[in-house]
Design a protein around this motif. Sequence first.
Motif, PDB file in Angstrom:
ATOM      1  N   ALA A 195     -10.979   2.154  -1.347  1.00  0.00           N
ATOM      2  CA  ALA A 195     -11.387   2.539   0.003  1.00  0.00           C
ATOM      3  C   ALA A 195     -11.521   4.043   0.167  1.00  0.00           C
ATOM      4  CB  ALA A 195     -10.381   1.994   1.024  1.00  0.00           C
ATOM      5  N   GLN A 196     -11.241   4.796  -0.879  1.00  0.00           N
ATOM      6  CA  GLN A 196     -11.250   6.249  -0.786  1.00  0.00           C
ATOM      7  C   GLN A 196     -12.645   6.818  -1.052  1.00  0.00           C
ATOM      8  OE1 GLN A 196      -8.193   7.622  -3.491  1.00  0.00           O
ATOM      9  NE2 GLN A 196      -6.580   6.510  -2.412  1.00  0.00           N
ATOM     10  N   GLY A 197     -12.872   8.039  -0.532  1.00  0.00           N
ATOM     11  CA  GLY A 197     -14.108   8.746  -0.822  1.00  0.00           C
ATOM     12  C   GLY A 197     -15.343   8.198  -0.134  1.00  0.00           C
ATOM     13  N   GLN A 198     -15.161   7.384   0.905  1.00  0.00           N
ATOM     14  CA  GLN A 198     -16.299   6.775   1.603  1.00  0.00           C
ATOM     15  C   GLN A 198     -16.265   7.036   3.106  1.00  0.00           C
ATOM     16  OE1 GLN A 198     -16.932   2.591   0.082  1.00  0.00           O
ATOM     17  NE2 GLN A 198     -15.009   3.038  -0.964  1.00  0.00           N
ATOM     18  N   GLY A 199     -15.359   7.923   3.522  1.00  0.00           N
ATOM     19  CA  GLY A 199     -15.285   8.248   4.937  1.00  0.00           C
ATOM     20  C   GLY A 199     -14.378   7.356   5.754  1.00  0.00           C
ATOM     21  N   ARG A 241      -5.673  16.468  -2.725  1.00  0.00           N
ATOM     22  CA  ARG A 241      -6.745  15.686  -2.096  1.00  0.00           C
ATOM     23  C   ARG A 241      -6.457  15.487  -0.616  1.00  0.00           C
ATOM     24  NH1 ARG A 241      -9.561  10.285  -4.608  1.00  0.00           N
ATOM     25  NH2 ARG A 241     -11.034   9.920  -2.919  1.00  0.00           N
ATOM     26  N   ALA A 242      -5.200  15.166  -0.280  1.00  0.00           N
ATOM     27  CA  ALA A 242      -4.844  14.979   1.123  1.00  0.00           C
ATOM     28  C   ALA A 242      -4.940  16.285   1.890  1.00  0.00           C
ATOM     29  CB  ALA A 242      -3.429  14.399   1.231  1.00  0.00           C
ATOM     30  N   ILE A 251       0.829  -1.205   0.000  1.00  0.00           N
ATOM     31  CA  ILE A 251       0.000   0.000   0.000  1.00  0.00           C
ATOM     32  C   ILE A 251       0.863   1.254   0.000  1.00  0.00           C
ATOM     33  CG2 ILE A 251      -1.683   1.313   1.352  1.00  0.00           C
ATOM     34  CD1 ILE A 251      -2.758  -1.471   2.290  1.00  0.00           C
ATOM     35  N   CYS A 252       1.972   1.215   0.729  1.00  0.00           N
ATOM     36  CA  CYS A 252       2.879   2.360   0.747  1.00  0.00           C
ATOM     37  C   CYS A 252       3.366   2.677  -0.665  1.00  0.00           C
ATOM     38  CB  CYS A 252       4.057   2.066   1.674  1.00  0.00           C
ATOM     39  SG  CYS A 252       5.107   3.493   2.032  1.00  0.00           S
ATOM     40  N   LEU A 253       3.687   1.650  -1.449  1.00  0.00           N
ATOM     41  CA  LEU A 253       4.139   1.848  -2.829  1.00  0.00           C
ATOM     42  C   LEU A 253       2.994   2.307  -3.727  1.00  0.00           C
ATOM     43  CD1 LEU A 253       6.433   1.545  -4.932  1.00  0.00           C
ATOM     44  CD2 LEU A 253       5.646  -0.815  -5.265  1.00  0.00           C
ATOM     45  N   LEU A 254       1.816   1.700  -3.567  1.00  0.00           N
ATOM     46  CA  LEU A 254       0.687   2.004  -4.446  1.00  0.00           C
ATOM     47  C   LEU A 254       0.057   3.361  -4.167  1.00  0.00           C
ATOM     48  CD1 LEU A 254      -1.053  -1.494  -4.643  1.00  0.00           C
ATOM     49  CD2 LEU A 254       0.394  -0.387  -6.366  1.00  0.00           C
ATOM     50  N   THR A 255       0.490   4.039  -3.107  1.00  0.00           N
ATOM     51  CA  THR A 255       0.006   5.389  -2.805  1.00  0.00           C
ATOM     52  C   THR A 255       1.166   6.377  -2.693  1.00  0.00           C
ATOM     53  OG1 THR A 255       0.060   4.910  -0.422  1.00  0.00           O
ATOM     54  CG2 THR A 255      -2.018   4.519  -1.565  1.00  0.00           C
ATOM     55  N   GLY A 256       2.362   5.965  -3.120  1.00  0.00           N
ATOM     56  CA  GLY A 256       3.579   6.717  -2.841  1.00  0.00           C
ATOM     57  C   GLY A 256       3.903   7.870  -3.769  1.00  0.00           C
ATOM     58  N   ASP A 257       3.074   8.119  -4.769  1.00  0.00           N
ATOM     59  CA  ASP A 257       3.297   9.246  -5.676  1.00  0.00           C
ATOM     60  C   ASP A 257       2.199  10.271  -5.436  1.00  0.00           C
ATOM     61  OD1 ASP A 257       4.062  10.933  -7.721  1.00  0.00           O
ATOM     62  OD2 ASP A 257       3.301   9.661  -9.335  1.00  0.00           O
ATOM     63  N   SER A 258       2.328  11.026  -4.335  1.00  0.00           N
ATOM     64  CA  SER A 258       1.314  12.017  -3.935  1.00  0.00           C
ATOM     65  C   SER A 258      -0.075  11.390  -3.892  1.00  0.00           C
ATOM     66  CB  SER A 258       1.324  13.221  -4.881  1.00  0.00           C
ATOM     67  OG  SER A 258       2.561  13.886  -4.807  1.00  0.00           O
ATOM     68  N   TYR A 288      -7.236  16.947   5.278  1.00  0.00           N
ATOM     69  CA  TYR A 288      -6.765  17.380   6.589  1.00  0.00           C
ATOM     70  C   TYR A 288      -7.388  18.711   7.006  1.00  0.00           C
ATOM     71  CZ  TYR A 288      -3.496  13.530   6.261  1.00  0.00           C
ATOM     72  OH  TYR A 288      -2.962  12.276   6.152  1.00  0.00           O
ATOM     73  N   GLN A 289      -7.642  19.580   6.058  1.00  0.00           N
ATOM     74  CA  GLN A 289      -8.327  20.833   6.393  1.00  0.00           C
ATOM     75  C   GLN A 289      -9.733  20.548   6.922  1.00  0.00           C
ATOM     76  OE1 GLN A 289      -8.040  22.992   2.727  1.00  0.00           O
ATOM     77  NE2 GLN A 289      -6.004  23.795   3.164  1.00  0.00           N
TER      78      GLN A 289
END
Length: 199
Positions: free
Chosen positions: A137-141, A172-173, A19-26, A177-178
Amino acid sequence: MTFAIRHYQFEDLLALYRICLLTGDSGQDASHLYHDPELLGHVYAAPYAVFAPELCFVLTLSGKVVGYVLGVADSSHFAAQCEADWFPPLRLRYPMPAEVDQSPDARMIRTLHRGHPVMAGTHGYPAHLHIDLLPMAQGQGWGNRLLQVFLAALRDAGVRGVHLGVNGQNQRALAFYQRTGWHPLATHSWGLVLGMELT
């Protein structure tokens, strides 16, 4: 298909690397950028699971790990642990690359040699975290639910503040966080350091 949040278990370690690799480009898949698929995980995932498993939580979808939140209560202590017990063998495995080598692998190896210094401007915010979710898993809270589980664990441990770093290109991140109550602590060339008080 059912989502669930649970504590990290040792058999989840390979999933953390993935998961770290699959999300590692911003926040996007970085697997095309790195020749060595373990490099990102060596720095940003595995040492948290090794040294602070009580503060590592995973999100599962029908039993498969699809996201995580990893962190530590005391960043200074964590940095010292990594210098003593995590980075030395990795630095032997990955010698410092030549200065002319500006590949993603080389840059990450330099980060590995630099270690985990405590970020400037984070006094009063001793904890820090990393959170990553795969697209399904994104966009669902679920990111916020993971975050709240982690923050509750910090509060239970008496931690008064937490910080994190966000790449300036990861809009998006930053928006996430905001929305969830973080505020800027410091600005760097690579992005922002955000903080949250837990008292």
